[in-house]
Design an enzyme around this catalytic site. Sequence first.
Site, mmCIF file in Angstrom:
data_model
loop_
_atom_site.group_PDB
_atom_site.id
_atom_site.type_symbol
_atom_site.label_atom_id
_atom_site.label_comp_id
_atom_site.label_asym_id
_atom_site.label_seq_id
_atom_site.Cartn_x
_atom_site.Cartn_y
_atom_site.Cartn_z
ATOM 1 N N ASP A 1 0.856 -1.168 0.000
ATOM 2 C CA ASP A 1 0.000 0.000 0.000
ATOM 3 C C ASP A 1 0.909 1.240 0.000
ATOM 4 O OD1 ASP A 1 -2.334 1.651 0.440
ATOM 5 O OD2 ASP A 1 -1.794 1.717 2.561
ATOM 6 N N ASP B 1 -0.353 4.998 0.881
ATOM 7 C CA ASP B 1 -0.672 6.031 1.860
ATOM 8 C C ASP B 1 -0.596 5.499 3.284
ATOM 9 O OD1 ASP B 1 -1.114 7.643 -0.312
ATOM 10 O OD2 ASP B 1 -3.301 7.436 -0.259
ATOM 11 N N ASP C 1 -11.208 24.277 -2.859
ATOM 12 C CA ASP C 1 -10.896 22.873 -3.128
ATOM 13 C C ASP C 1 -9.668 22.436 -2.342
ATOM 14 O OD1 ASP C 1 -12.982 22.551 -4.982
ATOM 15 O OD2 ASP C 1 -11.742 23.311 -6.622
ATOM 16 N N THR D 1 -2.712 0.604 -4.872
ATOM 17 C CA THR D 1 -3.165 1.817 -4.198
ATOM 18 C C THR D 1 -4.373 2.434 -4.875
ATOM 19 O OG1 THR D 1 -2.467 4.077 -3.606
ATOM 20 C CG2 THR D 1 -1.438 3.094 -5.551
ATOM 21 N N ALA D 2 -5.169 3.161 -4.076
ATOM 22 C CA ALA D 2 -6.278 3.931 -4.621
ATOM 23 C C ALA D 2 -5.795 5.189 -5.337
ATOM 24 C CB ALA D 2 -7.257 4.314 -3.510
ATOM 25 N N LYS E 1 -8.612 -3.974 -4.403
ATOM 26 C CA LYS E 1 -7.153 -4.110 -4.345
ATOM 27 C C LYS E 1 -6.756 -5.583 -4.389
ATOM 28 C CE LYS E 1 -5.382 -0.070 -1.844
ATOM 29 N NZ LYS E 1 -4.565 0.330 -0.670
ATOM 30 N N ASP F 1 -1.276 -0.410 6.284
ATOM 31 C CA ASP F 1 -1.600 0.168 7.590
ATOM 32 C C ASP F 1 -3.087 0.103 7.910
ATOM 33 O OD1 ASP F 1 -2.881 3.312 7.259
ATOM 34 O OD2 ASP F 1 -2.113 2.281 5.498
ATOM 35 N N ASN G 1 -9.006 -1.363 5.822
ATOM 36 C CA ASN G 1 -9.631 -1.514 4.515
ATOM 37 C C ASN G 1 -8.848 -2.436 3.590
ATOM 38 O OD1 ASN G 1 -11.876 0.339 4.935
ATOM 39 N ND2 ASN G 1 -10.309 1.917 5.006
#
Length: 247
Positions: A19, A21, A47, A125-126, A170, A193, A196
């Site tokens: 992962d 992040d 934003d 990763t997202a 994922k 970490d 999810n």
Amino acid sequence: MNASNDDAGGGGPVIAFFDVDNTLMRGASVYHVGGGAYRRGYVTLRDLLRFAWTQARFVAVGENLRHLEIVREKALGLAVGIPQSEVEQLAEEIFDSKIQPRLWPESVGLAREHIAMGHQVWLVTATPSVVANVIARRLGLTGAIGTELETSDGHYTGNLIGHMLHGPLKADAARGLAERIGSALSECWAYSDSRNDLPLLELAGHRVVVNPDSVLLRHAVTHGWSIMNLNKKSIRAARRRLRREAN
């Protein structure tokens, strides 16, 4: 899911899935995409402040699906009509100025140790793949699987190809990669970490939770998974474990 019952076969390379992040770096990488987009005039100050709030919450309490959805919506909105080449250039700049200083040296060192042992290291990763690919290439890793943004005539449309790469998706992506290259999932490694990423962690034969959130920590303790906190003693133990279990 039990890795021994969902094995992609044998004979292929060992894969270490990382992962990004809060595992490879501190905070959410996509936030820095928002900051770079603001500096280039792609998004407004409002934003950017929303990105900043999401980043602060992410660091404080860990990954949250609603926070990721907010970031996703803003990222897609800012991408509409922007040339793909400009976003690729922006990703390079963001790596140098924002992502590299926030990398956990210990996690990067472990990823590179996998490479030195002949393993493949893939980021899962997202984060949009245009950013994830830069991180992987600049760190000397094998590659990256990230959220795919749609383009038309060299410009982003504001749509996704498929869905945001998160949670079970994922694991699906990691399984698909292992099948394509003939890797045995029971021999593969996964690092994350976040609660999810339980589907991704459960996919691999070797699971390592890195600075885990509270839910993932309890799960790891209950199931006897390896836990790596970013301190010297824990890092040394993780490296010894890698050398021992990879042989």
